[in-house]
Design an enzyme around this catalytic site. Structure first.
Site, short mmCIF file in Angstrom:
data_model
loop_
_atom_site.label_atom_id
_atom_site.label_comp_id
_atom_site.label_asym_id
_atom_site.label_seq_id
_atom_site.Cartn_x
_atom_site.Cartn_y
_atom_site.Cartn_z
N ASP A 1 0.84 -1.19 0.00
CA ASP A 1 0.00 0.00 0.00
C ASP A 1 0.88 1.25 0.00
OD1 ASP A 1 -2.74 1.12 0.40
OD2 ASP A 1 -1.81 1.91 2.22
N GLU B 1 1.74 -0.36 -5.02
CA GLU B 1 0.83 0.73 -5.33
C GLU B 1 1.75 1.94 -5.47
OE1 GLU B 1 -3.33 2.62 -3.67
OE2 GLU B 1 -1.74 2.29 -2.25
#
Lengths: 706, 111
Positions: free
Chosen positions: A350, A387
Site C-alpha cells: 500500500d 501501489e
C-alpha cells in the site's frame, strides 16, 4: 551425544530465573526451558520486560534488563519456567520526552513488541474495547507447530494470474453467505469451491495484519451508524494476523486458522497475496496512542520534520522511516516471516512510493529497502506489487524502482480504460497501449507485461456496478458531508443517477460492465478483479467505503441467483483467458510477423481491417492477436480478434482474414443478451459472415479463429 | 465441572478420556498422559471427549504434540467431541491430523 544444557539461569530478577538472551531473532522465541525476549532501542535509557497473566491489567512481574543484557542497542533476556500459554508480555522504555529532538519516551506506557506474532486485546471483531486498559494490544507467545502437510507456495507464473481482491470479513459476513463462521478466515475457506468455479487463481487479501477496527471510530450523527476502521489500512501488529477475522480468535488460534486457509487455497490451486501497509502505523500523529514504535524509538521508526513533528506522506498521520537500516530490517524480517511461516505467495504494498523515500522524505533513486526486497533470498519467489504512489504527491506508475522484480498497480490502465469505456473520445490510442501491457510504462528495464497489474476497479473507488450507475460519489454515509473520496472517477451513470427501473438503462449498464470485464481479461498484463464485481455489487455510489461494517461492504450472495448472467459472463471470460496463452505473454508484443502465419503478433484495426482509427474523435478499437507463436514461441494458440465499439450506434467492422484453414467463431458479444452473450471456450459458434460483423453500440465482440 | 483425565491401554490402543474444561492450567496433565501412551508403543490413540466441555488452544496444542510424538504411523482418533470442540478442531486445521468420530468404533480403532 549427551543432552546438553546450554540454556541455564544465571540471574534471578523479580522472582524469575533468567540469563542473558540472544539478540537475534528479535521478538519472543521459545527456547529449551524458557523464552528468549529480544528488542531493539537505540535511544532508551532503560528497558524492562513486563509480564502479565493473560487478560490481567496489572503485571505479575517486571524485569529490568541488567546492563550486561544489552548487546549494542538490543535488549535480550531468556526467562525460564514461564507458563507460555498463559502469559502476555510487553516492554517499558525509559528515556527523554523531547519532541523537538524526536524523542517521545513515556515510561508510564507498556509497549507492544513490534515482532509479536500474536496479539491479544482484540480477540473478537466488533467488541468495543476497554478504553481505560493500560495495555490494549498485548503481545503473546506463538507456536510453530502447524502441520503444513507438504504445502508450499504455488509459484504460478505472474502473467498467468487472475487476481481477486477481497476483504476477509466482507466476503462472508452477509447472512446469505451460508458459511458456518461468517466473516472469518474459516468462512473464506468454505467459499473456496466458489473461487475455483469462478476461475481466479490468486486472492489478494485486504489487510489482515492485526489492526483495531475501533481506531478513530465514531458515530455518524445523521444515520446513527458506528463507523469503523473497517478496511484495516492501519497496522497495529505487523507479524500478527488479525484475530477478529478468526472464528478461533477467542481461543488465540488465529495463526492456525489462517494457515489452514492458506493451505486449503493452495490445495485448490489459488495463490495468496497480502495487501501490506508499511507506509504508516496505527500510532497516528502527535495526538495518537502509544502502541509500540513511538515509545520504543520514535526517531528511528518515523520520518520526522526538523521540529520533530510527523511527516504525513501517508495521509494517515505518520510515515514509517522505511529506509532507516533498522526499519528496513524490520520490514524484511516481517515479509520473510509471512513468506516462510504462512507460505504467502506475494505482497501488494500500500502506498509503496513511501518505501522509496529517505529519512527526510525525499525520493531516493536507488531505495535500499526496495532493492533489498527485490534481491532477498527468502522472498525470491514472492510476487512484489507496488501501489506506486503515495499521499505526498509521489506518482511512480511506470517508474517505480523495479529491479526486474516489482510489478505495479497500473493506475493509468484504470483511468484510460474507464474513459474509453464511457465513450470519451480520443482514448483509442491510449487503450491500444494499455491492452498490450502498457509497453510505454513497462517496455524497458527488463520489465514485461506482467509488471502491469491491470484493474478497472479495486477497493478504493467505485465498484464496477457503481462505475456505470453513478456520475459522482455519494459518500454521505461516511459522515464527512461527501467531502472524502476521490472526484476523478471517470464514471458514467448511463442516464440515471443510482439504481433505475428503466430496462434500457439497466441493459446498458449490464453491457458496460461486461465491456469492462472483457477488456480487462483480454489485456496483456495481470488482471485484478474486485470481489463482488462479478455479481454487479453496489456500494450505493460510495467511492470510499472504508468505514462500513454493513451491507454496503458485504457481498450479498443472493446476487448469485439474481445476477447469474453477469456471474456466468465473468466466469467464462476468466476461463477464456486461461484457455488462451496468447492473452498471457511474458514479453510485450513487437509487431513482428510470424513466418508460420504471416501475421504480426499484435495488430490494430478499426471499422476497416488493418486501419486502426486513433484519431482524436475515435471511439472504436479492434485488435488481433496472432496465436502462431506464443510464450516465446514455445506454444501456439488460436488467433483472436476483438472489436470494441464505444460509440452509441452499431458499427460494421470489416474483419481481417482468420488465417489459413480457420474460420472466425464468436466467443463473446456483449451486445447480445445472456446466455448468447458468451460461450464455453472451445464451443463457440462459427460466424456466418466471415468478412464483417455488426458490433452493437457500446459493445465488445470477441472472435476466435478455429 | 473440574477437569479430569484418564489413560487406559489395551489392544494396542491408548484410550485417553478427558472431561471438564481443558485449558492452559490443565493441559499439562493431558500432555503427561500422551507421554505415557507414547512410551507404550501403541498403534492407535483414542481421545474420548464426550464429557469435555471446552478445549482451549493449550489443549489443541497437546493434540499437535501427540501427533508429533507418536509419528505418522499411529492413528489418532478424536471420539465424541462436542460440537464446539469439534468445530474448533476443524476450523483451526487440526482435523487433518486426526480422525474425528462421533462414537467409539472398536472395529476401526482396534483393527
Amino acid at each position: 551425544m549427551d543432552a546438553r544444557i546450554d540454556f541455564y539461569p544465571t540471574h534471578e530478577i523479580a522472582g524469575c530465573k533468567v540469563r542473558v538472551g540472544r539478540p537475534l531473532p528479535f521478538g519472543a522465541t521459545l527456547v529449551p526451558g524458557g523464552v528468549n525476549f529480544s528488542i531493539f532501542s537505540r535511544n532508551t535509557t532503560a528497558c524492562a520486560l513486563v509480564l502479565f497473566q493473560k487478560g490481567e491489567s496489572e503485571p505479575f512481574a517486571e524485569l529490568p534488563f541488567p546492563p550486561e543484557f544489552r548487546i549494542g542497542d538490543v535488549f535480550c533476556m531468556i526467562v525460564f519456567d514461564l507458563a507460555v500459554e498463559e502469559i502476555e508480555y510487553g516492554y517499558r522504555m525509559e528515556g527523554p520526552f523531547d519532541p523537538a529532538t524526536g524523542q517521545r519516551f513515556d515510561a508510564t506506557k507498556v509497549l507492544s513488541d513490534p515482532y509479536a506474532r500474536i496479539l491479544g486485546g482484540r480477540e473478537a471483531w466488533g467488541v468495543e474495547p476497554d478504553w481505560s486498559a493500560p495495555y490494549p494490544h498485548r503481545a503473546r507467545l506463538a507456536f510453530d507447530d502447524f502441520d503444513w502437510q507438504g504445502d508450499r507456495p504455488l509459484g504460478l507464473s505472474f502473467e498467468d494470474l487472475v487476481i481477486y481482491e477481497l476483504h476477509v470479513r466482507s466476503f462472508t459476513q452477509h447472512p446469505s453467505s451460508g458459511v458456518r463462521n461468517r466473516g472469518t478466515y474459516a468462512g473464506l475457506a468454505e467459499k473456496i469451491p466458489y473461487l475455483r468455479e469462478l476461475g481466479v487463481n490468486c486472492v489478494e487479501l485486504m489487510p489482515i495484519f492485526e489492526f483495531d477496527e475501533f481506531e478513530n471510530s465514531r458515530v455518524n450523527a445523521e444515520t446513527g451508524e458506528r463507523l469503523l476502521n473497517y478496511w484495516g489500512y492501519s497496522t497495529v501488529g505487523f507479524f500478527a494476523p488479525k484475530a477478529g477475522f478468526a472464528a478461533t480468535g477467542r481461543l488465540g488460534m488465529q495463526m492456525d486458522e489462517l494457515k489452514t486457509l492458506v493451505r486449503a487455497l493452495h490445495g485448490a490451486g489459488i495463490e495468496v497475496m497480502l495487501d501490506v501497509v508499511f507506509n504508516h502505523t496505527a500510532e497516528g500523529n502527535e495526538q495518537g496512542p502509544y502502541i509500540s514504535f513511538r515509545g520504543i524509538d520514535n526517531k528511528t521508526y518515523y520520518i520526522l520534520t526538523p521540529e520533530g513533528y510527523y511527516y504525513n506522506f501517508s495521509g494517515c498521520g505518520n510515515t514509517l522511516n522505511c529506509n532507516n537500516p533498522v526499519v528496513r530490517s524490520f520490514v524484511l524480517d516481517c515479509l520473510r516471516y509471512w513468506a516462510s511461516e504462512y507460505h504467502i505467495d506475494g505482497f501488494r504494498f500500500d502506498l509503496a512510493s513511501i518505501l522509496g523515500r529517505d529519512a527526510n522524505g525525499a525520493p531516493l533513486a536507488n531505495p535500499p529497502l526496495l532493492e533489498s526486497l527485490a534481491f532477498d533470498p527468502i522472498l525470491s519467489k514472492c510476487k512484489l506489487v507496488a501501489e506506486a504512489w503515495d499521499a505526498g504527491g509521489l506518482y511512480q506508475v511506470g517508474s517505480f524502482p523495479a529491479y526486474g522484480r516489482w510489478a505495479e498497480w497500473n493506475g493509468k490502465y484504470r483511468d484510460d480504460l474507464r474513459q474509453f469505456l464511457k465513450g470519451d473520445v480520443g482514448y483509442a490510442g491510449a487503450v491500444a497501449t494499455r491492452i498490450q501491457g502498457s509497453p510505454d510504462l513497462y517496455g524497458w528495464n527488463n520489465r514485461g507485461p506482467a509488471a502491469s497489474i491491470n484493474f478497472i476497479t479495486c477497493h478504493d473507488g467505485f465498484s464496477l456496478y457503481d462505475m456505470v450507475a453513478y456520475n459522482g460519489k455519494h459518500n454521505e454515509a461516511n459522515g464527512e458531508h461527501n467531502n472524502d473520496g476521490g472526484n476523478d472517477n471517470h464514471s458514467w451513470n448511463c442516464g440515471w443517477e443510482g439504481d433505475s427501473t428503466d430496462p434500457a438503462v439497466n441493459a446498458l449498464r449490464q453491457r458496460q460492465i461486461k465491456n469492462a470485464v472483457a477488456l480487462l481479461l483480454l489485456s496483456h498484463g495481470v488482471p485484478l478483479l474486485l470481489a463482488g464485481d462479478e455479481l454487479a455489487r453496489s456500494q450505493s455510489g460510495n467511492n470510499n467505503n472504508y468505514c462500513h461494517d454493513t451491507g454496503l461492504s458485504w457481498i450479498d450472495w443472493g446476487a448469485l441467483t439474481a445476477k447469474a448472467g453477469m456471474h456466468r459472463f465473468v466466469q467464462k471470460m476468466i476461463a477464456f483467458r486461461h484457455a488462451h496463452p496468447v492473452l498471457r505473454p511474458r514479453r510485450h508484443a513487437t509487431g513482428q510477423v510470424s513466418p508460420a502465419s504471416g501475421l504480426p503478433d499484435l495488430s490494430f484495426h478499426g471499422t476497416s481491417a488493418w486501419w486502426a482509427d486513433f484519431s482524436p474523435g475515435s471511439r472504436v478499437l479492434a485488435f488481433m492477436l496472432d496465436g502462431a507463436e506464443v510464450k516465446g514461441s514455445h506454444a501456439s494458440d488460436n488467433t483472436l480478434y476483438v472489436a470494441c465499439n464505444m460509440y452509441w450506434e452499431p458499427l460494421t467492422f470489416e474483419l481481417p482474414a482468420a488465417g489459413t484453414g480457420t474460420l472466425w467463431h464468436v466467443f463473446a458479444n456483449t451486445g447480445v443478451d445472456s446466455p448468447d452473450d458468451i460461450f464455453e471456450p472451445g464451443q463457440e459458434p462459427a460466424l456466418p459472415d466471415q468478412s464483417s460483423i455488426l458490433v452493437g453500440g457500446r459493445s465488445v465482440v470477441v472472435l476466435v479463429a478455429c | 465441572m473440574a477437569f479430569s483425565s484418564q489413560l487406559e491401554v489395551a489392544n494396542n490402543v491408548a484410550k485417553i478420556t478427558l472431561a471438564g474444561r481443558l485449558d492452559a492450567s490443565t493441559a499439562a496433565g493431558f500432555r503427561n498422559l500422551v507421554d505415557q501412551a507414547a512410551a507404550q508403543k501403541v498403534k492407535s490413540v483414542a481421545l474420548l471427549l464426550d464429557h469435555l466441555e471446552y478445549m482451549a488452544s493449550a489443549g489443541l496444542r497437546v493434540i499437535v504434540f501427540a501427533r508429533q510424538k507418536m509419528g505418522v504411523a499411529v492413528k489418532i482418533y478424536v471420539v465424541g467431541a462436542q460440537p464446539l470442540v469439534k468445530e474448533t478442531i476443524e476450523v483451526s486445521g487440526f482435523s487433518q491430523a486426526v480422525v474425528l468420530l462421533p462414537a467409539y468404533d472398536a472395529a476401526l480403532i482396534e483393527k
